[in-house]
Scaffold this motif. Sequence first.
Motif, PDB file in Angstrom:
ATOM      1  N   GLN A   1       0.829  -1.209   0.000  1.00 18.43           N
ATOM      2  CA  GLN A   1       0.000   0.000   0.000  1.00 18.43           C
ATOM      3  C   GLN A   1       0.866   1.263   0.000  1.00 18.43           C
ATOM      4  OE1 GLN A   1      -2.265  -1.000   3.462  1.00 18.43           O
ATOM      5  NE2 GLN A   1      -4.064  -1.583   2.277  1.00 18.43           N
ATOM      6  N   ARG A   2       1.925   1.242   0.826  1.00 16.98           N
ATOM      7  CA  ARG A   2       2.779   2.429   0.897  1.00 16.98           C
ATOM      8  C   ARG A   2       3.510   2.669  -0.412  1.00 16.98           C
ATOM      9  NH1 ARG A   2       5.038   1.263   6.799  1.00 16.98           N
ATOM     10  NH2 ARG A   2       2.940   1.019   7.605  1.00 16.98           N
TER      11      ARG A   2
ATOM     12  N   TRP B   1       1.917   9.115  -6.171  1.00 22.35           N
ATOM     13  CA  TRP B   1       2.304  10.493  -5.844  1.00 22.35           C
ATOM     14  C   TRP B   1       3.436  10.957  -6.763  1.00 22.35           C
ATOM     15  CZ3 TRP B   1       6.178  13.772  -4.327  1.00 22.35           C
ATOM     16  CH2 TRP B   1       5.786  14.972  -3.735  1.00 22.35           C
ATOM     17  N   CYS B   2       4.456  10.110  -6.897  1.00 18.01           N
ATOM     18  CA  CYS B   2       5.603  10.491  -7.736  1.00 18.01           C
ATOM     19  C   CYS B   2       5.175  10.676  -9.187  1.00 18.01           C
ATOM     20  CB  CYS B   2       6.696   9.428  -7.657  1.00 18.01           C
ATOM     21  SG  CYS B   2       7.489   9.397  -6.054  1.00 18.01           S
ATOM     22  N   MET B   3       4.279   9.797  -9.646  1.00 17.59           N
ATOM     23  CA  MET B   3       3.833   9.918 -11.026  1.00 17.59           C
ATOM     24  C   MET B   3       3.100  11.247 -11.229  1.00 17.59           C
ATOM     25  SD  MET B   3       1.653   7.120 -13.102  1.00 17.59           S
ATOM     26  CE  MET B   3       0.100   7.883 -12.709  1.00 17.59           C
TER      27      MET B   3
ATOM     28  N   LEU C   1      -6.536   9.901  -3.225  1.00 15.60           N
ATOM     29  CA  LEU C   1      -6.341   8.447  -3.234  1.00 15.60           C
ATOM     30  C   LEU C   1      -4.985   8.066  -2.639  1.00 15.60           C
ATOM     31  CD1 LEU C   1      -7.541   5.683  -4.291  1.00 15.60           C
ATOM     32  CD2 LEU C   1      -6.050   6.013  -6.270  1.00 15.60           C
ATOM     33  N   CYS C   2      -3.934   8.806  -3.010  1.00 16.79           N
ATOM     34  CA  CYS C   2      -2.598   8.563  -2.442  1.00 16.79           C
ATOM     35  C   CYS C   2      -2.659   8.559  -0.935  1.00 16.79           C
ATOM     36  CB  CYS C   2      -1.635   9.689  -2.819  1.00 16.79           C
ATOM     37  SG  CYS C   2      -0.982   9.574  -4.434  1.00 16.79           S
ATOM     38  N   GLY C   3      -3.227   9.622  -0.380  1.00 17.85           N
ATOM     39  CA  GLY C   3      -3.303   9.748   1.066  1.00 17.85           C
ATOM     40  C   GLY C   3      -4.176   8.652   1.663  1.00 17.85           C
TER      41      GLY C   3
ATOM     42  N   PRO D   1      -3.142  14.882  -0.030  1.00 18.36           N
ATOM     43  CA  PRO D   1      -3.037  13.509   0.476  1.00 18.36           C
ATOM     44  C   PRO D   1      -3.099  13.427   2.000  1.00 18.36           C
ATOM     45  CG  PRO D   1      -1.270  13.977  -1.094  1.00 18.36           C
ATOM     46  CD  PRO D   1      -1.939  15.280  -0.798  1.00 18.36           C
ATOM     47  N   LEU D   2      -2.345  14.290   2.675  1.00 19.55           N
ATOM     48  CA  LEU D   2      -2.184  14.120   4.122  1.00 19.55           C
ATOM     49  C   LEU D   2      -3.346  14.665   4.941  1.00 19.55           C
ATOM     50  CD1 LEU D   2       1.626  14.754   4.704  1.00 19.55           C
ATOM     51  CD2 LEU D   2       0.401  12.616   4.268  1.00 19.55           C
TER      52      LEU D   2
END
Lengths: 202, 213
Positions: free
Chosen positions: B9-10, B17-19, B46-48, B108-109
């Motif tokens: 998941q991480r 995120w990088c993409m 979604l990333c977060g 995200p956060l």
Amino acid sequence: MHTVIASLMVLLIGIMAVFTATDGLRAFTAEGARRLRVMERPVAIPNATLIDIEGNAVPLASHQGKVVLVEFIYTTCPTICQEMGSASFQVMEAVRTRGLTEDVRLLSLSFDLDDDMPRDLKAYGERHNADERIWRIMKPATPRDLKRLLELFGVTVIPDPIFKYQHNAAVHVISRDGRLVRIVDIAAQEAISAMLAEVVRP
Amino acid sequence: MTVNVMKVQRVFAAAIWCMLALPPVAAFLEGRLLSHVLVQLPALVLCGYVLGLSLRTRVARASDIWNRGGATGIAVAIPAAAIWMLPRAVDASLGSAWVELAKFVTVPLLVGLPLALSVPRFGPITIGFLKAHFVSMALFLGWLFSAAPVRLCNNYLADDQALVGAAWLAIAATAMLGWTVPLFFDSHQRGTPSAIASNPKRGRPYAVLRNHA
């Protein structure tokens, strides 16, 4: 209990953040924000070189001492800008009927440096019956002058497939001492009148 | 949850995120208002969210104390989401690298992650409230973006704005239908005469809520 305290504190911070992000719920758009900003903190306008309809270089500062109303245009604009042009005519008329011909200068600046030649600027003025004593059509001399003015005024010009450009249109009011003090909708006759009464008189 | 799943998941969250942060990808998604607010921003959420999934067990004990019923999480997520729904925030992220960075960090956060930590803690009434809130917000944005006589974002074309308005209306309609239509066919809804006859207790709304919880 912990959750109640935590969520209330977090919510308080959240509400404060929303307040800060909207200037106290007064500006939700970038356009609203820039209008509010200049009203509360007028900015000094640096000098820039302009080109007039004869192709002569004219410093923007040569209008200092007058209240200068700046709008951004491009002469090849179809429908919408023709309305803008007639709105500018209304502003010019408002200046004339108030006997402010000596005090106010209306300046239409083209941001289309590549396509708007001095003769196009001249034709634009003629098309809209611009009275040269009040209303001048010019363009920034160099892309650097243009970029600086657009950034300072907060005007964003983006390409458009049909109209060639779209931009946030407004009248930018420069006070006699050369500071940007107001940004008003050009078609808002009442706002223009109020602004003339407020900015020009003192 | 196994350590491996959490790791996946991480990695997945970091990869998305990088993409999204790759300059050409960011420029492409931010080129149109539609992809900016309805692809990039949800992808950052979604990333977060996925990152939050991987942290659920680790912070479970703290959450029991500090995030009962998901209240604290939602108190973080709603104002943060509200700020990034502001047209001026969208404009500002294009004009300033700092605001862009803030977007990539806070969406995200402060939206996705707290949601992931709170969702399993929501009671049925909270879920109902959030669904209603989401539909009304989507309808409002749909109306605003399709009906506004002026451009709301200086960086995007008027056509783009109308398109986003239509998209929000479509999202609102889909969510509303998707969430309400099944209710009429859901066997948990004991509102039918036969269901009440066979089990009168379950015909009462509070019984339904208790059954769900």
